[in-house]
Design a protein around this motif. Sequence first.
Motif, PDB file in Angstrom:
ATOM      1  N   ILE A   1      -5.910  19.177 -86.561  1.00 21.53           N
ATOM      2  CA  ILE A   1      -6.649  19.995 -87.390  1.00 21.53           C
ATOM      3  C   ILE A   1      -5.767  21.560 -86.755  1.00 21.53           C
ATOM      4  N   PHE A   2      -5.453  21.749 -88.069  1.00 22.30           N
ATOM      5  CA  PHE A   2      -5.583  23.513 -87.957  1.00 22.30           C
ATOM      6  C   PHE A   2      -6.762  24.034 -88.059  1.00 22.30           C
ATOM      7  N   LEU A   3      -6.908  24.641 -86.786  1.00 24.30           N
ATOM      8  CA  LEU A   3      -7.795  25.380 -86.909  1.00 24.30           C
ATOM      9  C   LEU A   3      -8.159  27.047 -88.055  1.00 24.30           C
ATOM     10  N   LYS A   4      -9.077  27.894 -88.731  1.00 19.95           N
ATOM     11  CA  LYS A   4      -9.129  28.555 -89.578  1.00 19.95           C
ATOM     12  C   LYS A   4      -8.632  29.498 -88.872  1.00 19.95           C
ATOM     13  N   HIS A   5      -9.030  29.755 -87.913  1.00 18.53           N
ATOM     14  CA  HIS A   5      -8.000  30.967 -86.595  1.00 18.53           C
ATOM     15  C   HIS A   5      -6.932  30.681 -85.445  1.00 18.53           C
ATOM     16  N   LYS A   6      -6.366  31.979 -85.479  1.00 21.57           N
ATOM     17  CA  LYS A   6      -5.548  31.440 -84.188  1.00 21.57           C
ATOM     18  C   LYS A   6      -5.515  31.912 -83.391  1.00 21.57           C
ATOM     19  N   ASN A   7      -5.391  31.631 -82.261  1.00 21.26           N
ATOM     20  CA  ASN A   7      -5.433  32.995 -80.348  1.00 21.26           C
ATOM     21  C   ASN A   7      -6.440  32.390 -80.320  1.00 21.26           C
ATOM     22  N   VAL A   8      -7.130  31.605 -80.153  1.00 15.91           N
ATOM     23  CA  VAL A   8      -8.976  30.727 -80.118  1.00 15.91           C
ATOM     24  C   VAL A   8      -9.233  30.570 -78.106  1.00 15.91           C
ATOM     25  N   SER A   9     -10.096  30.277 -78.342  1.00 17.66           N
ATOM     26  CA  SER A   9     -10.842  30.643 -76.639  1.00 17.66           C
ATOM     27  C   SER A   9     -11.958  29.621 -77.044  1.00 17.66           C
ATOM     28  N   ASP A  10     -12.309  29.576 -75.228  1.00 19.19           N
ATOM     29  CA  ASP A  10     -14.354  28.878 -75.474  1.00 19.19           C
ATOM     30  C   ASP A  10     -14.046  27.955 -76.418  1.00 19.19           C
ATOM     31  N   VAL A  11     -13.505  26.977 -76.570  1.00 17.99           N
ATOM     32  CA  VAL A  11     -14.081  26.005 -77.541  1.00 17.99           C
ATOM     33  C   VAL A  11     -14.666  24.670 -77.479  1.00 17.99           C
ATOM     34  N   VAL A  12     -16.055  24.522 -77.793  1.00 16.25           N
ATOM     35  CA  VAL A  12     -16.969  23.799 -78.186  1.00 16.25           C
ATOM     36  C   VAL A  12     -16.638  22.532 -79.343  1.00 16.25           C
ATOM     37  N   ILE A  13     -16.410  21.099 -78.876  1.00 15.64           N
ATOM     38  CA  ILE A  13     -16.652  20.462 -80.092  1.00 15.64           C
ATOM     39  C   ILE A  13     -17.625  19.466 -80.208  1.00 15.64           C
ATOM     40  N   THR A  14     -18.120  18.939 -81.211  1.00 10.77           N
ATOM     41  CA  THR A  14     -19.619  18.001 -81.190  1.00 10.77           C
ATOM     42  C   THR A  14     -18.973  17.405 -82.497  1.00 10.77           C
ATOM     43  N   ASP A  15     -19.351  16.749 -82.267  1.00 10.71           N
ATOM     44  CA  ASP A  15     -18.918  15.409 -83.690  1.00 10.71           C
ATOM     45  C   ASP A  15     -20.725  15.796 -84.411  1.00 10.71           C
ATOM     46  N   SER A  16     -20.675  15.019 -85.564  1.00 13.69           N
ATOM     47  CA  SER A  16     -22.025  14.933 -86.243  1.00 13.69           C
ATOM     48  C   SER A  16     -23.261  13.639 -86.314  1.00 13.69           C
ATOM     49  N   THR A  17     -23.736  13.058 -84.764  1.00  8.01           N
ATOM     50  CA  THR A  17     -24.429  12.049 -84.399  1.00  8.01           C
ATOM     51  C   THR A  17     -25.741  12.905 -85.579  1.00  8.01           C
ATOM     52  N   THR A  18     -26.547  11.661 -85.992  1.00  7.08           N
ATOM     53  CA  THR A  18     -27.389  12.839 -86.365  1.00  7.08           C
ATOM     54  C   THR A  18     -28.494  12.921 -84.858  1.00  7.08           C
ATOM     55  N   ALA A  19     -29.197  12.476 -83.858  1.00 12.99           N
ATOM     56  CA  ALA A  19     -29.896  12.653 -83.284  1.00 12.99           C
ATOM     57  C   ALA A  19     -29.758  13.407 -82.436  1.00 12.99           C
ATOM     58  N   THR A  20     -28.211  13.025 -81.819  1.00 13.64           N
ATOM     59  CA  THR A  20     -27.992  13.960 -80.663  1.00 13.64           C
ATOM     60  C   THR A  20     -26.649  13.557 -80.515  1.00 13.64           C
ATOM     61  N   PRO A  21     -25.807  15.173 -81.238  1.00 18.03           N
ATOM     62  CA  PRO A  21     -24.360  15.198 -81.603  1.00 18.03           C
ATOM     63  C   PRO A  21     -23.688  15.335 -80.122  1.00 18.03           C
ATOM     64  N   LEU A  22     -22.644  14.137 -80.238  1.00 17.64           N
ATOM     65  CA  LEU A  22     -21.182  13.773 -78.860  1.00 17.64           C
ATOM     66  C   LEU A  22     -20.932  15.274 -78.887  1.00 17.64           C
ATOM     67  N   ALA A  23     -20.832  15.612 -77.144  1.00 19.95           N
ATOM     68  CA  ALA A  23     -19.888  16.852 -76.938  1.00 19.95           C
ATOM     69  C   ALA A  23     -18.298  16.268 -76.800  1.00 19.95           C
TER      70      ALA A  23
END
Length: 248
Positions: free
Chosen positions: A114-136
Motif C-alpha cells: 500500500i502506498f499512502l497518498k502522502h510520505k514522511n508519515v507518523s502517528d499511524v493508526v489503522i483499523t479495518d471495516s468491521t461493522t460493529a467494532t472496527p479491528l485495530a
Amino acid sequence: MADKQQSHAFIGNGKVYFTAVKNGVEGKPFWVGVASAAAFNHSVENESELKEYHSGKNQTWDKSEGDKSATFSLTLSERRVEAMQAALQAKVTEVATGTVAAEEHEVDAIGDIIFLKHKNVSDVVITDSTTATPLALVEGIDYTIDEKYGTLEMTHVQTITSPIKVAYSYGTATIMKPMTDDVDYYRIRVNGLNKVGQKDKQVVTAYRAKLSPADAYDLIGDDFSEMELEADLMYDEAEEAMYEIVKL
C-alpha cells in the motif's frame, strides 16, 4: 619587459550561477553546486564559398561568415533543489504538514503493498471495516510500515475486513514535476579562476541562455551521479553579443 617564458597555461575551476528570467523579470541568482565541467562551445553553419574560375585551379576566392551559434554545457555533480529545477525544467511545490483521518485501501492477501497518498508519515493508526467494532491493526503483526516512504506491507489479512482505514500525520515534502516550468531563459554567470599559469580570474556571463532538459535523471548506481546540461545562447540586443568574458 615581460618575461616571454611565463606560462599562460589554463586549468579552470569556478562557481556557476543561474538566474531565472520570467516575463522579463529576473529572479534571485543561485549557485548550482559542484560542477565538474563547464564550457562555452561555438559552431558555424551554412557557410558558402565563392570559387574563382580564371586560374584554371578553381580555388576559394571568398567565403561567407555563415550562421554563428554558441552553447553552454555543464556537468552537475550535486542535486541542489534550484539547480535540479533548472536542469529538469520543473515546477516545484512545497507540501505543508497535515493529517489524514481515514484513507481507505483494499487488501486481500499477505504481501499486499500500500502506498499512502502522502510520505514522511507518523502517528499511524489503522483499523479495518468491521461493522460493529472496527479491528485495530497492530504494527509488526498485521503490517509493516516505512514511514519515510509512506509504504505499508500486509503481513496478516485472514481476520481483517477490507478496506482498511489509515489515519496518520504527514510532514513537509518538495514536489518537482519535470518539463512543466514557465522560465523564459536563464542568465548564466561563471566566476572562474585559473589554477596554473598566471592564476588569473575571470567572470563569464551568458546574457540569455535557453536550457534543454538534462539528458538523464539517474536513480540507481554505484558511483557519484552526474547530470549533463546544455543551453543554447541567444543574442542580446542591449549587449550586442551572446556572452562576455571579463578578465580580472
